[in-house]
Scaffold this active site. Structure first.
Site, PDB file in Angstrom:
ATOM      1  N   ASP A 175       0.557  49.950  32.396  1.00  0.00           N
ATOM      2  CA  ASP A 175       0.716  48.710  33.152  1.00  0.00           C
ATOM      3  C   ASP A 175       2.190  48.579  33.558  1.00  0.00           C
ATOM      4  O   ASP A 175       3.075  49.128  32.890  1.00  0.00           O
ATOM      5  CB  ASP A 175       0.281  47.534  32.266  1.00  0.00           C
ATOM      6  CG  ASP A 175       0.670  46.189  32.840  1.00  0.00           C
ATOM      7  OD1 ASP A 175       0.253  45.893  33.984  1.00  0.00           O
ATOM      8  OD2 ASP A 175       1.411  45.440  32.162  1.00  0.00           O
ATOM      9  N   ASP A 212       4.181  45.352  35.042  1.00  0.00           N
ATOM     10  CA  ASP A 212       4.948  44.151  34.694  1.00  0.00           C
ATOM     11  C   ASP A 212       4.787  43.809  33.222  1.00  0.00           C
ATOM     12  O   ASP A 212       3.673  43.745  32.690  1.00  0.00           O
ATOM     13  CB  ASP A 212       4.520  42.982  35.579  1.00  0.00           C
ATOM     14  CG  ASP A 212       4.951  43.180  37.023  1.00  0.00           C
ATOM     15  OD1 ASP A 212       6.157  43.094  37.286  1.00  0.00           O
ATOM     16  OD2 ASP A 212       4.085  43.451  37.869  1.00  0.00           O
ATOM     17  N   GLY A 260      -1.372  45.377  39.054  1.00  0.00           N
ATOM     18  CA  GLY A 260      -1.931  44.430  40.003  1.00  0.00           C
ATOM     19  C   GLY A 260      -1.190  44.481  41.330  1.00  0.00           C
ATOM     20  O   GLY A 260      -1.659  43.948  42.337  1.00  0.00           O
ATOM     21  N   LYS A 277      -9.154  47.597  35.728  1.00  0.00           N
ATOM     22  CA  LYS A 277      -8.338  48.785  35.459  1.00  0.00           C
ATOM     23  C   LYS A 277      -9.126  49.853  34.700  1.00  0.00           C
ATOM     24  O   LYS A 277      -8.926  51.050  34.909  1.00  0.00           O
ATOM     25  CB  LYS A 277      -7.090  48.401  34.668  1.00  0.00           C
ATOM     26  CG  LYS A 277      -6.063  47.602  35.465  1.00  0.00           C
ATOM     27  CD  LYS A 277      -4.812  47.362  34.639  1.00  0.00           C
ATOM     28  CE  LYS A 277      -3.786  46.551  35.391  1.00  0.00           C
ATOM     29  NZ  LYS A 277      -2.549  46.342  34.615  1.00  0.00           N
ATOM     30  N   ASP A 310      -0.287  44.714  28.263  1.00  0.00           N
ATOM     31  CA  ASP A 310       0.147  43.500  27.564  1.00  0.00           C
ATOM     32  C   ASP A 310      -0.742  42.293  27.815  1.00  0.00           C
ATOM     33  O   ASP A 310      -0.584  41.270  27.146  1.00  0.00           O
ATOM     34  CB  ASP A 310       1.581  43.137  27.984  1.00  0.00           C
ATOM     35  CG  ASP A 310       1.641  42.597  29.415  1.00  0.00           C
ATOM     36  OD1 ASP A 310       1.987  41.423  29.613  1.00  0.00           O
ATOM     37  OD2 ASP A 310       1.305  43.349  30.349  1.00  0.00           O
ATOM     38  N   ASN A 358      -5.858  41.546  31.809  1.00  0.00           N
ATOM     39  CA  ASN A 358      -6.333  42.507  32.801  1.00  0.00           C
ATOM     40  C   ASN A 358      -6.171  43.957  32.342  1.00  0.00           C
ATOM     41  O   ASN A 358      -6.678  44.878  32.985  1.00  0.00           O
ATOM     42  CB  ASN A 358      -5.636  42.293  34.147  1.00  0.00           C
ATOM     43  CG  ASN A 358      -4.124  42.404  34.073  1.00  0.00           C
ATOM     44  OD1 ASN A 358      -3.508  42.076  33.054  1.00  0.00           O
ATOM     45  ND2 ASN A 358      -3.503  42.839  35.142  1.00  0.00           N
TER      46      ASN A 358
END
Length: 270
Positions: free
Chosen positions: A9, A11, A44, A197, A220, A223
């Site tokens: 991931d 961010d 995202g 995802k 984290d 999603n």
């Protein structure tokens, strides 16, 4: 099984709190690439929003891939689309109507990374999103766009308390035909029913002939959970949500404290 793919991931996982890459993260990912591991950023964001970090990490070859729009698009880092799932114009219009009815800000993204909203008072979260993703920001209503205009995803944005108040209504309105997920405190995302995802990572891994047990995933937030549930080893960041951590096999240190390097040293480079 020996890991062959690292899914990360972006961010609050790959990037630290200042939205930059830690030197330790760059070093360990360089080591992964030297050992012929696939390193797949799963975000995202659209491709334009992850491209600077791909370049900084040296993930630029034709045989490297990225999952964007929270799984709506799977593509090579050079932009060759492997698979994509878009939302219809009717869903876009329903989001616009919901925004006006519940007085909550929103935006939608197209395949070219452009962001659209009909909110005349544009949310600061939409502005920051456009800046972070290096995306164009257009103020248009659905009627000002083609009747066949489709979107990769839509996002309701606002302060945490604002989204808390409308989250149940968003699920009630869109769950039947869409995948709805709270991607962060200030982002409530609406995507194609078959998108997340985990599903995107499954599609990509099957294309590459890589088994789920050969994949390590870092994340984290909510999603990231479908990705955690698919892979052999799920690693949550210490700064992650309690829900994400509950689906992880391992919790590493935070995105500000060398979390990715510390985990990969334990899991691969012992």
């Amino acid at each position: 099984m020996t890991p062959k793919l690292i899914a990360i991931d972006v961010d609050d996982t790959l990037l630290n709190s200042n939205i930059v890459l830690l030197p330790s993260t760059k070093d360990i990912i360089a080591k992964c690439l030297q050992n012929h591991l696939k390193v797949v950023l799963c975000s995202g964001r659209p491709l334009a929003g992850v491209k600077p970090f791909l370049n900084e990490l040296g993930i630029t070859a034709d045989d490297q891939y990225v999952i964007t729009y929270n799984g709506s698009v799977i593509e090579s880092v050079t932009g060759e689309v492997i698979a994509s799932h878009e939302l219809s114009n009717s869903v876009y219009r329903a989001m616009d109507e919901f925004s006006r009815k519940y007085h909550v800000a929103y935006n939608v993204l197209d395949r070219d990374s452009n962001i659209y909203t009909s909110n005349l008072e544009v949310s600061r979260f939409t502005v920051v999103q456009a800046w972070e993703n290096k995306a164009g920001l257009l103020i248009k209503t659905p009627d000002q766009l083609p009747a066949d205009f489709t979107i990769t995803k839509g996002i309701f944005v606002g302060e945490t308390a604002e989204l808390n108040q409308v989250e149940e209504a968003v699920h009630a309105t869109f769950d039947d035909q869409c995948y709805v997920v709270r991607a962060a405190d200030n982002f409530l995302e609406v995507m194609h029913k078959n998108v997340n995802k985990g599903a995107a990572l499954k599609t990509l891994s099957e294309k590459l002939g890589i088994h789920p047990e050969e994949i390590i995933a870092f994340g984290d937030e909510q999603n990231d959970i479908p990705m955690f549930d698919f892979v052999g080893t799920a690693v949550a960041m210490e700064n992650g949500s309690d829900l994400a951590k509950s689906h992880a096999d391992m919790i590493t240190s935070s995105n500000d404290a060398d979390g990715i390097k510390n985990a990969l040293k334990k899991l691969i480079f012992k």
